[in-house]
Design a protein around this motif. Structure first.
Motif, PDB file in Angstrom:
ATOM      1  N   ALA A 169     -67.838 -36.597 -42.766  1.00 58.66           N
ATOM      2  CA  ALA A 169     -67.866 -36.336 -44.249  1.00 58.66           C
ATOM      3  C   ALA A 169     -68.460 -37.478 -44.341  1.00 58.66           C
ATOM      4  CB  ALA A 169     -66.232 -36.131 -44.309  1.00 58.66           C
ATOM      5  N   ILE A 170     -67.637 -38.795 -44.452  1.00 62.38           N
ATOM      6  CA  ILE A 170     -69.071 -39.452 -45.478  1.00 62.38           C
ATOM      7  C   ILE A 170     -70.345 -39.991 -45.085  1.00 62.38           C
ATOM      8  CG2 ILE A 170     -69.057 -41.953 -46.277  1.00 62.38           C
ATOM      9  CD1 ILE A 170     -65.636 -41.729 -45.550  1.00 62.38           C
ATOM     10  N   PHE A 171     -70.686 -39.976 -43.603  1.00 59.45           N
ATOM     11  CA  PHE A 171     -72.085 -40.059 -43.341  1.00 59.45           C
ATOM     12  C   PHE A 171     -73.395 -39.146 -43.175  1.00 59.45           C
ATOM     13  CE2 PHE A 171     -70.039 -44.254 -42.481  1.00 59.45           C
ATOM     14  CZ  PHE A 171     -70.528 -44.810 -43.265  1.00 59.45           C
ATOM     15  N   THR A 172     -72.515 -37.821 -42.938  1.00 57.80           N
ATOM     16  CA  THR A 172     -73.294 -37.097 -42.910  1.00 57.80           C
ATOM     17  C   THR A 172     -74.777 -37.174 -44.226  1.00 57.80           C
ATOM     18  OG1 THR A 172     -72.549 -35.249 -43.713  1.00 57.80           O
ATOM     19  CG2 THR A 172     -73.053 -35.425 -41.316  1.00 57.80           C
ATOM     20  N   LYS A 173     -75.742 -36.251 -44.132  1.00 59.27           N
ATOM     21  CA  LYS A 173     -76.879 -36.555 -45.147  1.00 59.27           C
ATOM     22  C   LYS A 173     -76.747 -34.853 -45.812  1.00 59.27           C
ATOM     23  CE  LYS A 173     -79.312 -40.378 -45.987  1.00 59.27           C
ATOM     24  NZ  LYS A 173     -78.034 -40.674 -45.479  1.00 59.27           N
ATOM     25  N   ASP A 174     -76.095 -33.561 -44.787  1.00 64.69           N
ATOM     26  CA  ASP A 174     -76.191 -32.224 -45.215  1.00 64.69           C
ATOM     27  C   ASP A 174     -74.960 -32.677 -45.804  1.00 64.69           C
ATOM     28  OD1 ASP A 174     -76.665 -29.781 -45.546  1.00 64.69           O
ATOM     29  OD2 ASP A 174     -76.534 -29.295 -43.211  1.00 64.69           O
ATOM     30  N   LEU A 175     -75.219 -31.831 -47.192  1.00 71.93           N
ATOM     31  CA  LEU A 175     -74.220 -31.601 -48.072  1.00 71.93           C
ATOM     32  C   LEU A 175     -72.865 -30.634 -47.729  1.00 71.93           C
ATOM     33  CD1 LEU A 175     -74.909 -32.292 -51.867  1.00 71.93           C
ATOM     34  CD2 LEU A 175     -73.761 -33.891 -50.692  1.00 71.93           C
ATOM     35  N   LEU A 176     -73.108 -29.439 -47.342  1.00 65.52           N
ATOM     36  CA  LEU A 176     -72.468 -28.373 -46.309  1.00 65.52           C
ATOM     37  C   LEU A 176     -71.904 -28.875 -45.419  1.00 65.52           C
ATOM     38  CD1 LEU A 176     -72.441 -25.417 -47.437  1.00 65.52           C
ATOM     39  CD2 LEU A 176     -73.962 -24.980 -45.815  1.00 65.52           C
ATOM     40  N   VAL A 177     -72.373 -30.047 -44.896  1.00 64.50           N
ATOM     41  CA  VAL A 177     -72.333 -30.558 -43.180  1.00 64.50           C
ATOM     42  C   VAL A 177     -70.930 -31.451 -43.475  1.00 64.50           C
ATOM     43  CG1 VAL A 177     -72.255 -31.656 -41.416  1.00 64.50           C
ATOM     44  CG2 VAL A 177     -74.160 -29.831 -42.079  1.00 64.50           C
ATOM     45  N   SER A 178     -71.043 -31.672 -45.077  1.00 70.58           N
ATOM     46  CA  SER A 178     -69.340 -32.709 -45.741  1.00 70.58           C
ATOM     47  C   SER A 178     -69.384 -32.217 -45.711  1.00 70.58           C
ATOM     48  CB  SER A 178     -70.353 -33.630 -46.513  1.00 70.58           C
ATOM     49  OG  SER A 178     -69.603 -34.738 -47.085  1.00 70.58           O
ATOM     50  N   VAL A 179     -69.129 -30.675 -46.426  1.00 68.21           N
ATOM     51  CA  VAL A 179     -67.617 -29.971 -46.909  1.00 68.21           C
ATOM     52  C   VAL A 179     -66.731 -29.228 -45.849  1.00 68.21           C
ATOM     53  CG1 VAL A 179     -67.374 -27.693 -48.106  1.00 68.21           C
ATOM     54  CG2 VAL A 179     -68.647 -30.024 -49.532  1.00 68.21           C
ATOM     55  N   VAL A 180     -67.965 -29.362 -44.814  1.00 66.52           N
ATOM     56  CA  VAL A 180     -66.716 -29.107 -44.002  1.00 66.52           C
ATOM     57  C   VAL A 180     -66.079 -29.266 -43.022  1.00 66.52           C
ATOM     58  CG1 VAL A 180     -67.353 -27.343 -41.917  1.00 66.52           C
ATOM     59  CG2 VAL A 180     -68.677 -26.427 -43.375  1.00 66.52           C
ATOM     60  N   ALA A 181     -66.635 -30.615 -42.997  1.00 65.25           N
ATOM     61  CA  ALA A 181     -65.661 -32.076 -42.037  1.00 65.25           C
ATOM     62  C   ALA A 181     -64.585 -32.130 -43.194  1.00 65.25           C
ATOM     63  CB  ALA A 181     -66.740 -32.894 -42.078  1.00 65.25           C
ATOM     64  N   LEU A 182     -64.958 -31.972 -44.292  1.00 63.67           N
ATOM     65  CA  LEU A 182     -63.713 -32.502 -45.062  1.00 63.67           C
ATOM     66  C   LEU A 182     -63.326 -30.935 -45.543  1.00 63.67           C
ATOM     67  CD1 LEU A 182     -63.482 -35.259 -47.234  1.00 63.67           C
ATOM     68  CD2 LEU A 182     -64.163 -32.852 -49.322  1.00 63.67           C
ATOM     69  N   GLY A 183     -63.221 -29.624 -45.248  1.00 65.33           N
ATOM     70  CA  GLY A 183     -61.895 -28.860 -45.211  1.00 65.33           C
ATOM     71  C   GLY A 183     -61.636 -28.834 -43.550  1.00 65.33           C
ATOM     72  N   VAL A 184     -62.216 -29.777 -42.500  1.00 67.62           N
ATOM     73  CA  VAL A 184     -61.910 -29.819 -41.043  1.00 67.62           C
ATOM     74  C   VAL A 184     -60.767 -31.145 -41.491  1.00 67.62           C
ATOM     75  CG1 VAL A 184     -62.285 -30.767 -38.470  1.00 67.62           C
ATOM     76  CG2 VAL A 184     -63.488 -28.950 -39.689  1.00 67.62           C
ATOM     77  N   ASN A 185     -60.843 -32.038 -42.348  1.00 68.61           N
ATOM     78  CA  ASN A 185     -60.337 -32.720 -42.281  1.00 68.61           C
ATOM     79  C   ASN A 185     -58.956 -32.744 -43.040  1.00 68.61           C
ATOM     80  OD1 ASN A 185     -58.994 -35.378 -42.903  1.00 68.61           O
ATOM     81  ND2 ASN A 185     -61.266 -36.226 -44.242  1.00 68.61           N
ATOM     82  N   SER A 186     -59.070 -31.597 -43.982  1.00 75.61           N
ATOM     83  CA  SER A 186     -57.174 -31.655 -44.613  1.00 75.61           C
ATOM     84  C   SER A 186     -56.794 -30.112 -43.551  1.00 75.61           C
ATOM     85  CB  SER A 186     -57.616 -30.196 -45.917  1.00 75.61           C
ATOM     86  OG  SER A 186     -58.373 -29.756 -46.092  1.00 75.61           O
ATOM     87  N   LEU A 187     -57.051 -29.560 -43.126  1.00 75.53           N
ATOM     88  CA  LEU A 187     -57.058 -28.895 -41.714  1.00 75.53           C
ATOM     89  C   LEU A 187     -55.887 -29.930 -40.526  1.00 75.53           C
ATOM     90  CD1 LEU A 187     -56.991 -25.945 -41.356  1.00 75.53           C
ATOM     91  CD2 LEU A 187     -58.041 -26.404 -39.633  1.00 75.53           C
ATOM     92  N   ILE A 188     -56.894 -30.915 -40.427  1.00 78.88           N
ATOM     93  CA  ILE A 188     -55.686 -31.800 -39.732  1.00 78.88           C
ATOM     94  C   ILE A 188     -54.554 -32.889 -39.932  1.00 78.88           C
ATOM     95  CG2 ILE A 188     -56.389 -34.329 -37.998  1.00 78.88           C
ATOM     96  CD1 ILE A 188     -58.949 -32.908 -37.924  1.00 78.88           C
ATOM     97  N   VAL A 189     -55.020 -32.635 -41.341  1.00 76.87           N
ATOM     98  CA  VAL A 189     -53.301 -33.598 -42.337  1.00 76.87           C
ATOM     99  C   VAL A 189     -52.272 -32.305 -42.595  1.00 76.87           C
ATOM    100  CG1 VAL A 189     -53.437 -33.976 -44.382  1.00 76.87           C
ATOM    101  CG2 VAL A 189     -55.372 -35.119 -43.783  1.00 76.87           C
ATOM    102  N   SER A 190     -52.953 -30.992 -42.022  1.00 81.90           N
ATOM    103  CA  SER A 190     -51.685 -30.119 -42.573  1.00 81.90           C
ATOM    104  C   SER A 190     -50.931 -30.535 -40.720  1.00 81.90           C
ATOM    105  CB  SER A 190     -52.400 -28.937 -42.623  1.00 81.90           C
ATOM    106  OG  SER A 190     -52.403 -28.164 -41.728  1.00 81.90           O
ATOM    107  N   ALA A 191     -51.521 -30.580 -40.255  1.00 81.54           N
ATOM    108  CA  ALA A 191     -51.143 -30.383 -38.796  1.00 81.54           C
ATOM    109  C   ALA A 191     -50.359 -31.779 -39.222  1.00 81.54           C
ATOM    110  CB  ALA A 191     -52.413 -30.317 -37.484  1.00 81.54           C
ATOM    111  N   LEU A 192     -50.427 -32.323 -39.085  1.00 77.14           N
ATOM    112  CA  LEU A 192     -49.932 -34.005 -39.310  1.00 77.14           C
ATOM    113  C   LEU A 192     -48.607 -33.590 -39.647  1.00 77.14           C
ATOM    114  CD1 LEU A 192     -50.595 -36.714 -37.912  1.00 77.14           C
ATOM    115  CD2 LEU A 192     -51.358 -37.381 -40.282  1.00 77.14           C
ATOM    116  N   PHE A 193     -48.564 -33.345 -40.900  1.00 78.97           N
ATOM    117  CA  PHE A 193     -47.610 -32.599 -41.427  1.00 78.97           C
ATOM    118  C   PHE A 193     -46.613 -32.055 -41.518  1.00 78.97           C
ATOM    119  CE2 PHE A 193     -50.252 -33.253 -46.361  1.00 78.97           C
ATOM    120  CZ  PHE A 193     -49.822 -34.808 -46.370  1.00 78.97           C
ATOM    121  N   PHE A 194     -47.284 -31.283 -40.520  1.00 74.99           N
ATOM    122  CA  PHE A 194     -45.936 -29.946 -39.490  1.00 74.99           C
ATOM    123  C   PHE A 194     -45.634 -31.019 -38.261  1.00 74.99           C
ATOM    124  CE2 PHE A 194     -45.151 -27.176 -36.418  1.00 74.99           C
ATOM    125  CZ  PHE A 194     -44.647 -26.666 -37.104  1.00 74.99           C
ATOM    126  N   LEU A 195     -46.150 -32.503 -37.863  1.00 70.99           N
ATOM    127  CA  LEU A 195     -45.183 -32.908 -37.178  1.00 70.99           C
ATOM    128  C   LEU A 195     -44.830 -34.078 -37.308  1.00 70.99           C
ATOM    129  CD1 LEU A 195     -48.254 -33.938 -34.673  1.00 70.99           C
ATOM    130  CD2 LEU A 195     -46.732 -32.269 -33.964  1.00 70.99           C
TER     131      LEU A 195
END
Lengths: 275, 108, 80
Positions: C19-45
């Motif tokens: 999410a930090i190092f891509t030049k494409d902003l849309l890819v960065s936003v999708v990576a941020l969404g994946v990030n928060s999905l994984i954070v939610s899995a971590l909360f569940f664990l």
């Protein structure tokens, strides 16, 4: 805006502020119960429900307590003396099987009211800033997506309502349920091209829910001498009609948060569609 | 009840492994999407229904979850394939016909 | 269990770096969404399912959509 409306509105606001000021000023001079915890309904501190549940469930605290004994708590008084059985125990202070709910809504109910107000103010700021901006038009979604979102929306709405109605029994509550409902409206906004979100209706629903929250708190103030006190009898643990006021307040919070978040998303989307 | 649940769970696990194999083996984005969607729909669907048969108190909830998965997974994979086709991700060399491209009026 | 936790944290770090190092902003936003999905899995664990539900609905659903709506008003590529 007309001048008379402005004058009446500011007069009502001024009277509300004066009443709240009198309330706070009176609360400053009340005696502070001399170091004890303020009793909500003349409870014994041994029977605090949240302590039982925290000891029972999370991270195997009861096993730890059995092995370590007195060193876990210095105060022997705090160790639970009575066993709680699901579906049989009655008339506890809370009556909610989910300990997070009992802390968030009852012990810290005023804090929750503040959180809901913060969310409301941030949504107002967002819609004021970005509400009217004109942008490019969205691409038309395909037929499968349009039909599928129309089928999926009732499922998502059902899941959100389930989360906030069962907030005092299972994990979840007002904020997660409202967020799930808002994501369902987001799916309709993205998937159906012809769908128009009714902003005025959502604003009316949202303000009615906020008014209900404050009036439940005021009823608690008049009945039990404390703002947001639990005035409905708490039934058996684990049933749907238990927990007294907690279930009512979570239903209200769920409706309010769902209306607020979906209004914000819909205002952003409408700004795109004007072109 | 128990036997039905175990059979459903084995069906789900085999479909999930086949989907994982397809993700490695397939040459193309579209073929990979097809295999992985089969894994999520049939694999997760029959696993969840099997869990519901193993513990009959959860059966209604598992049926609701399974219908939710059955509705969402094909729609999302369809939309992913459509968006990647419009974005211009190339097909593999062995592809013989591309009806979606000819229908929208582009050449090649 | 602890190995699963470390694997989840590794994927979390990878999505954050993407999410930090891509030049494409849309890819960065999708990576941020994946990030928060994984954070939610971590909360569940970590035995907090209510926080996990909230994180999955708000972080992965609503805020990603708001970012996408905001990106469509600006340029998609980052300028040097």
């Amino acid at each position: 805006m007309k001048k008379t409306e402005f004058i009446t509105g500011s007069f009502i606001a001024l009277t509300l502020v004066v009443l709240l000021g009198v309330f706070f000023f009176q609360a400053l001079f009340q005696p502070l119960y001399e170091g004890k915890v303020m009793p909500v309904d003349n409870v014994n501190l041994k029977n605090r429900l949240s302590l039982h549940y925290v000891l029972k469930n999370v991270h195997n605290a009861s096993k730890y307590l059995a092995s370590h004994g007195k060193s876990y708590f210095n105060n022997r008084e705090l160790v639970p003396s009575r066993k709680i059985t699901f579906g049989e125990s009655k008339n506890f202070e809370e009556g909610s099987a989910n300990e997070v709910t009992s802390i968030v809504v009852n012990y810290r109910g005023f804090d929750t009211l503040g959180e809901v107000t913060v969310l409301f103010i941030s949504i107002i700021g967002l819609t004021m800033l970005i509400g009217g901006v004109v942008g490019k038009k969205l691409r038309q979604p395909s037929l499968i997506v349009r039909t599928g979102s129309r089928f999926l929306f009732p499922f998502i709405l059902l899941f959100g309502i389930y989360i906030f109605i069962h907030g005092h029994l299972t994990p979840g509550g007002g904020f997660p349920g409202g967020a799930v409902i808002a994501s369902g409206f987001l799916l309709l906004l993205l998937g159906l091209e012809s769908y128009k979100f009714n902003t005025t209706a959502s604003k009316i629903v949202e303000s009615l829910a906020g008014l209900t929250f404050v009036s439940i708190g005021l009823v608690g103030l008049f009945a039990k001498n404390s703002f947001l006190a639990n005035f409905i009898p708490t039934g058996t643990i684990g049933f749907l009609y238990s927990a007294g006021m907690v279930a009512l307040i979570y239903i209200v919070i769920g409706i309010k948060v769902g209306a607020e978040l979906s209004t914000g998303v819909a205002e952003l989307k409408e700004g795109d569609e004007n072109d | 009840m128990f036997i039905i649940g175990v059979i459903l769970i084995t069906i789900g696990v085999t479909f999930s492994t086949l989907g994982a194999l397809g993700l490695v083996r397939m040459p193309d984005l579209y073929n990979r999407l097809q295999t992985s969607t089969k894994a999520t729909t049939l694999g997760a669907f029959s696993t969840i229904i099997g869990v519901g048969f193993l513990n009959p108190a959860w059966l209604i909830k598992t049926i609701v979850i399974a219908t939710f998965i059955l509705l969402t997974a094909p729609i999302s994979s369809h939309n992913l394939a459509r968006a990647s086709h419009k974005w211009g991700i190339p097909l593999s060399d062995k592809t013989s016909v591309d009806k979606y491209d000819s229908k929208s009026g582009k050449k090649e | 269990m602890i190995i699963l936790l470390y694997l989840v944290i590794l994927v979390l770090l990878m999505s954050a770096i993407c999410a930090i190092f891509t030049k494409d902003l849309l890819v960065s936003v999708v990576a941020l969404g994946v990030n928060s999905l994984i954070v939610s899995a971590l909360f569940f664990l970590m035995h907090a399912p209510d926080v996990a539900i909230t994180e999955a609905a708000i972080g992965a659903g609503l805020s990603t959509a708001i970012y996408v709506f905001a990106i469509r008003h600006t340029k998609r590529q980052e300028e040097k």
